[in-house]
Design an enzyme around this catalytic site. Structure first.
Site, PDB file in Angstrom:
ATOM      1  N   LYS A  27     103.044  32.726  67.186  1.00 58.09           N
ATOM      2  CA  LYS A  27     102.525  31.354  67.286  1.00 58.09           C
ATOM      3  C   LYS A  27     101.778  31.022  65.990  1.00 58.09           C
ATOM      4  O   LYS A  27     100.665  31.486  65.763  1.00 58.09           O
ATOM      5  CB  LYS A  27     101.572  31.177  68.470  1.00 58.09           C
ATOM      6  CG  LYS A  27     101.333  29.677  68.736  1.00 58.09           C
ATOM      7  CD  LYS A  27     100.100  29.381  69.549  1.00 58.09           C
ATOM      8  CE  LYS A  27      98.847  29.270  68.737  1.00 58.09           C
ATOM      9  NZ  LYS A  27      98.841  28.172  67.748  1.00 58.09           N
TER      10      LYS A  27
ATOM     11  N   GLU B  25      98.968  25.282  64.848  1.00 58.24           N
ATOM     12  CA  GLU B  25      99.573  23.976  65.147  1.00 58.24           C
ATOM     13  C   GLU B  25      99.441  23.012  63.968  1.00 58.24           C
ATOM     14  O   GLU B  25     100.115  22.004  63.893  1.00 58.24           O
ATOM     15  CB  GLU B  25      98.931  23.369  66.405  1.00 58.24           C
ATOM     16  CG  GLU B  25      97.435  23.097  66.337  1.00 58.24           C
ATOM     17  CD  GLU B  25      96.577  24.312  66.697  1.00 58.24           C
ATOM     18  OE1 GLU B  25      96.992  25.451  66.421  1.00 58.24           O
ATOM     19  OE2 GLU B  25      95.474  24.102  67.258  1.00 58.24           O
TER      20      GLU B  25
ATOM     21  N   GLY C 259      92.099  34.368  62.336  1.00 59.45           N
ATOM     22  CA  GLY C 259      91.529  33.034  62.485  1.00 59.45           C
ATOM     23  C   GLY C 259      90.019  33.093  62.522  1.00 59.45           C
ATOM     24  O   GLY C 259      89.413  34.028  61.979  1.00 59.45           O
ATOM     25  N   GLY C 260      89.407  32.123  63.181  1.00 60.44           N
ATOM     26  CA  GLY C 260      87.960  32.018  63.206  1.00 60.44           C
ATOM     27  C   GLY C 260      87.307  33.037  64.134  1.00 60.44           C
ATOM     28  O   GLY C 260      87.929  33.518  65.096  1.00 60.44           O
TER      29      GLY C 260
ATOM     30  N   THR D 213      87.014  32.007  67.895  1.00 59.02           N
ATOM     31  CA  THR D 213      88.296  32.134  68.595  1.00 59.02           C
ATOM     32  C   THR D 213      88.622  33.607  68.828  1.00 59.02           C
ATOM     33  O   THR D 213      89.105  33.979  69.903  1.00 59.02           O
ATOM     34  CB  THR D 213      89.431  31.469  67.777  1.00 59.02           C
ATOM     35  OG1 THR D 213      89.016  30.151  67.421  1.00 59.02           O
ATOM     36  CG2 THR D 213      90.708  31.396  68.562  1.00 59.02           C
ATOM     37  N   GLY D 214      88.344  34.432  67.838  1.00 58.69           N
ATOM     38  CA  GLY D 214      88.603  35.871  67.978  1.00 58.69           C
ATOM     39  C   GLY D 214      87.824  36.467  69.144  1.00 58.69           C
ATOM     40  O   GLY D 214      88.360  37.265  69.928  1.00 58.69           O
TER      41      GLY D 214
ATOM     42  N   GLU E 221      91.487  39.644  62.645  1.00 56.32           N
ATOM     43  CA  GLU E 221      91.068  39.413  61.246  1.00 56.32           C
ATOM     44  C   GLU E 221      90.360  38.070  61.246  1.00 56.32           C
ATOM     45  O   GLU E 221      90.977  37.037  61.448  1.00 56.32           O
ATOM     46  CB  GLU E 221      92.291  39.407  60.329  1.00 56.32           C
ATOM     47  CG  GLU E 221      91.952  39.821  58.911  1.00 56.32           C
ATOM     48  CD  GLU E 221      91.561  38.668  58.015  1.00 56.32           C
ATOM     49  OE1 GLU E 221      90.433  38.144  58.195  1.00 56.32           O
ATOM     50  OE2 GLU E 221      92.367  38.301  57.159  1.00 56.32           O
TER      51      GLU E 221
ATOM     52  N   CYS F   8      89.967  33.642  53.488  1.00 53.86           N
ATOM     53  CA  CYS F   8      89.011  34.450  54.255  1.00 53.86           C
ATOM     54  C   CYS F   8      88.197  35.360  53.334  1.00 53.86           C
ATOM     55  O   CYS F   8      87.045  35.665  53.618  1.00 53.86           O
ATOM     56  CB  CYS F   8      89.711  35.243  55.340  1.00 53.86           C
ATOM     57  SG  CYS F   8      91.118  36.182  54.759  1.00 53.86           S
TER      58      CYS F   8
ATOM     59  N   GLU G 229      80.408  30.963  57.412  1.00 55.31           N
ATOM     60  CA  GLU G 229      81.655  30.737  56.687  1.00 55.31           C
ATOM     61  C   GLU G 229      81.950  29.232  56.656  1.00 55.31           C
ATOM     62  O   GLU G 229      82.179  28.624  57.691  1.00 55.31           O
ATOM     63  CB  GLU G 229      82.790  31.476  57.397  1.00 55.31           C
ATOM     64  CG  GLU G 229      84.098  31.403  56.644  1.00 55.31           C
ATOM     65  CD  GLU G 229      85.227  32.135  57.356  1.00 55.31           C
ATOM     66  OE1 GLU G 229      85.383  31.937  58.587  1.00 55.31           O
ATOM     67  OE2 GLU G 229      85.943  32.895  56.697  1.00 55.31           O
TER      68      GLU G 229
HETATM   69  O1  TXE Z   1      90.834  28.396  63.479  1.00 49.73           O
HETATM   70  P1  TXE Z   1      91.192  29.025  64.867  1.00 49.73           P
HETATM   71  P2  TXE Z   1      90.385  26.915  63.138  1.00 49.73           P
HETATM   72  C1  TXE Z   1      87.791  30.149  60.098  1.00 49.73           C
HETATM   73  C2  TXE Z   1      87.231  29.068  59.215  1.00 49.73           C
HETATM   74  C3  TXE Z   1      87.539  27.849  59.994  1.00 49.73           C
HETATM   75  C4  TXE Z   1      87.303  28.328  61.385  1.00 49.73           C
HETATM   76  C5  TXE Z   1      87.980  27.535  62.459  1.00 49.73           C
HETATM   77  O2  TXE Z   1      85.851  29.211  59.076  1.00 49.73           O
HETATM   78  O3  TXE Z   1      86.726  26.763  59.651  1.00 49.73           O
HETATM   79  O4  TXE Z   1      87.803  29.623  61.388  1.00 49.73           O
HETATM   80  O5  TXE Z   1      89.294  27.257  62.059  1.00 49.73           O
HETATM   81  C6  TXE Z   1      94.854  29.710  67.497  1.00 49.73           C
HETATM   82  N1  TXE Z   1      93.528  31.297  72.186  1.00 49.73           N
HETATM   83  N2  TXE Z   1      89.137  30.549  59.726  1.00 49.73           N
HETATM   84  O6  TXE Z   1      89.739  26.211  64.267  1.00 49.73           O
HETATM   85  O7  TXE Z   1      90.822  28.135  66.004  1.00 49.73           O
HETATM   86  C7  TXE Z   1      95.160  28.462  66.697  1.00 49.73           C
HETATM   87  O8  TXE Z   1      96.111  27.663  67.378  1.00 49.73           O
HETATM   88  C8  TXE Z   1      94.533  31.722  71.378  1.00 49.73           C
HETATM   89  C9  TXE Z   1      89.234  31.846  59.133  1.00 49.73           C
HETATM   90  O9  TXE Z   1      91.519  26.230  62.553  1.00 49.73           O
HETATM   91  O10 TXE Z   1      90.676  30.395  64.860  1.00 49.73           O
HETATM   92  C10 TXE Z   1      95.660  29.055  65.407  1.00 49.73           C
HETATM   93  O11 TXE Z   1      97.013  29.481  65.558  1.00 49.73           O
HETATM   94  N3  TXE Z   1      94.762  31.200  70.162  1.00 49.73           N
HETATM   95  C11 TXE Z   1      90.618  32.283  58.972  1.00 49.73           C
HETATM   96  C12 TXE Z   1      94.766  30.279  65.230  1.00 49.73           C
HETATM   97  O12 TXE Z   1      94.276  30.580  66.541  1.00 49.73           O
HETATM   98  C13 TXE Z   1      93.937  30.232  69.726  1.00 49.73           C
HETATM   99  C14 TXE Z   1      91.690  31.316  58.845  1.00 49.73           C
HETATM  100  C15 TXE Z   1      93.565  30.079  64.314  1.00 49.73           C
HETATM  101  O13 TXE Z   1      92.798  29.015  64.809  1.00 49.73           O
HETATM  102  C16 TXE Z   1      92.875  29.773  70.525  1.00 49.73           C
HETATM  103  C17 TXE Z   1      91.459  30.077  59.534  1.00 49.73           C
HETATM  104  C18 TXE Z   1      92.690  30.347  71.797  1.00 49.73           C
HETATM  105  N4  TXE Z   1      91.691  29.964  72.595  1.00 49.73           N
HETATM  106  C19 TXE Z   1      90.192  29.729  59.918  1.00 49.73           C
HETATM  107  N5  TXE Z   1      92.221  28.812  69.829  1.00 49.73           N
HETATM  108  C20 TXE Z   1      90.888  33.575  58.289  1.00 49.73           C
HETATM  109  N6  TXE Z   1      90.386  34.675  58.829  1.00 49.73           N
HETATM  110  O14 TXE Z   1      91.582  33.627  57.295  1.00 49.73           O
HETATM  111  C21 TXE Z   1      92.857  28.679  68.635  1.00 49.73           C
HETATM  112  N7  TXE Z   1      93.903  29.534  68.590  1.00 49.73           N
END
Ligand code: TXE
Length: 498
Positions: free
Chosen positions: A183, A186, A236-237, A240-241, A258, A292, A393
């Site tokens: 996935k 989006e 991701g964030g 969310t992690g 990560e 990141c 961050e």
């Molecule tokens: O990322 P999300 P967002 C950090 C950066 C950014 C913040 C939020 O600080 O401002 O995170 O960014 C999926 N269950 N990074 O909101 O939400 C989502 O659809 C399962 C650091 O855009 O973490 C996408 O595919 N999946 C980073 C992915 O998670 C879920 C890179 C990342 O989205 C979900 C990006 C859920 N409940 C942002 N909610 C890095 N480490 O490089 C969201 N997703």
């Protein structure tokens, strides 16, 4: 040409059990080019039923299909074919990545080269990575440790490096013999659609690589809450992690996370100035700070700080911000209006916290950039560790500057973070360099360099930067179970209970 003879922009965009299908609920999302706000695609958006079908397809391909037991040489050959197809479509996919994320074409080409190298690396690694024989001391016993695929993997990627992050997951997962449901974010789904088309064309058996699209709260939640998924690999964030880890705990599903960072860049007074300024500048402002491992926290020795920061501000003010498709642009827009609003809120916070804004802090004045989500490289001087702008961050083009006197202070500041993804050190003294890199609690530390990585070396974080590793042998290990087989070739009565 992916964009012409197989139009990416036309549905269907879900890949379930070897077939491209529309979203069953008819959901779709407009994808915008952040350089000008134009809609460049309308992508199918999966509902939970579609996600369940994708997981079932991956489950069937794992439990009843041939892929997990396919000889390693054949799995490696598939990875090589994928790499070859990516090479053949390198320019097309780089362009898609630029239109979708806003990054410059030069960066997208570098991403593509990395992605190709990662598929080739895992093809090689899995082919040479043999089982391990264990000497038990008993010649009648054949004891060996073998690796088996972990199962069905949910692979969730973010929007800053869409193709690269997804490839760091798909390549080792396929090498290990897993089946996957991918996935992408989006916000940036297009390059992953292109990749899965190529994987299909390379001959991956039906059900081995499935693709769903959609919001994290819907498609992502359905994927990570399923008892039929064996491993979730997420980039991701941090919030969310943590949410995913909680959901995964219900079924004791494995997770690899990560989660980004707040990465210090330590500059000692003896460091050669021009190359240090250049490394700090690139380390934080590349891809407008949406990295990141961006070096967002400059920690500079006090006796050179004023001069160093002045040189840095001068260069930052001259960075050419513009569309990623324009070869003269050195960095592109932020990924979306929503994300720019978050970055702007952090700039306002920095000012409110008393940091000194010395360059940037606003959108560019150029009217030709007004429709895109651009933001100027921004530097805050006279920051301290108690500020949120120093600890959180921001994921944008914002550098904070702190000063230190002694080596011990530099190390203490460099480790004063909840994260621990990456750090940089610049010094002309190799002995000090070695002391400091060993003392820093971060997953990657660069000494007199910044931002470099290679497929063969592990990538991941200490602390709240996550769990697990990508790339290198450790990145393959995430997708494998380890099994010890004890084979007694001369069974006899043991006589314990005689
Ligand atoms: O990322 P999300 P967002 C950090 C950066 C950014 C913040 C939020 O600080 O401002 O995170 O960014 C999926 N269950 N990074 O909101 O939400 C989502 O659809 C399962 C650091 O855009 O973490 C996408 O595919 N999946 C980073 C992915 O998670 C879920 C890179 C990342 O989205 C979900 C990006 C859920 N409940 C942002 N909610 C890095 N480490 O490089 C969201 N997703």
């Amino acid at each position: 040409m992916i964009l012409t003879d197989e139009p990416l922009l036309r549905a269907p965009h879900l890949h379930l059990g070897g077939t491209w299908v529309r979203a069953s609920g008819g959901g779709a999302r407009e994808i915008r080019n952040p350089a000008d706000g134009e809609v460049i695609a309308v992508v199918d958006e999966a509902d939970p039923d579609d996600v369940a079908r994708a997981i079932a397809a991956a489950r069937a391909a794992f439990d009843a299909g041939d892929w997990p037991a396919t000889p390693v040489a054949e799995r490696a050959a598939l990875l090589v074919r994928i790499a070859e197809l990516l090479e053949a479509h390198r320019d097309d996919i780089a362009r898609i990545e630029t239109l979708d994320t806003g990054k410059t074409l030069r960066e997208s080409h570098i991403d593509l080269d990395d992605v190709i190298a990662v598929f080739r690396y895992y093809a090689h690694l899995v082919a040479v990575d043999a089982d391990r024989l264990v000497d038990t001391g008993d010649p009648a016993v054949l004891s060996r440790v073998v690796h088996e695929p972990v199962g069905v993997c949910a692979l969730i990627a973010p929007w800053n490096y869409p193709l690269l992050q997804m490839s760091w997951k798909i390549a080792p997962a396929l090498a290990a013999g897993c089946t996957v449901v991918a996935k992408p974010s989006e916000v940036t789904p297009l390059s992953t659609i292109a990749l899965v088309r190529l994987i299909d064309r390379a001959g991956a058996p039906p059900g081995v690589v499935n693709l769903v699209q959609g919001a994290g709260a819907v498609a992502g939640a359905a994927l990570t809450g399923s008892p039929d998924v064996d491993l979730i690999s997420f980039t991701g964030g941090a919030a969310t992690g943590a949410d995913i880890a909680r959901r995964a705990a219900t079924h004791l599903t494995r997770v690899a996370l990560e989660l980004g960072g707040k990465n210090p860049h330590l500059v000692f007074a003896d460091a050669e100035r021009d190359s240090a300024v250049d490394a700090v500048l690139t380390g934080v402002f590349l891809h407008s700070g949406q990295v990141c491992s961006a070096g967002t926290r400059l920690i500079v020795q006090d006796r050179v700080a004023d001069e160093f920061v002045a040189a840095l501000a001068d260069r930052a003010a001259r960075i050419r911000v513009g569309p990623g498709t324009d070869p003269s642009s050195r960095t592109g827009p932020l990924v979306s209006e929503e994300h720019r609003a978050k970055v702007e809120a952090y700039v306002a916070l920095g000012i409110a916290e008393g940091a000194t804004l010395i360059t940037g802090g606003k959108r560019p004045d150029d009217p030709r950039l007004a429709a895109g989500s651009y933001y100027l490289p921004t530097i805050f001087d006279h920051c301290h560790r108690g500020m949120r702008i120093v600890q959180e961050e921001t994921f944008g083009p914002i550098l904070t500057v702190e000063r230190f006197g002694t080596e011990a202070e530099a190390i203490a500041l460099g480790n004063d973070t909840a994260y621990g993804l990456a750090a940089g050190v610049r010094t002309a003294d190799p002995a000090r360099g070695e002391r400091v890199v060993r003392a820093l609690r971060h997953g990657t530390v660069w000494l007199n360099d910044f931002g470099c990585y290679t497929p063969a070396a592990e990538w991941g974080g200490f602390g709240r930067s996550g769990t697990g590793r990508e790339l290198g042998p450790g990145g393959l290990a995430e997708y494998r179970e380890t099994k010890h087989i004890w084979h007694n070739t001369a069974p006899a009565v043991g006589g314990w209970f005689d």
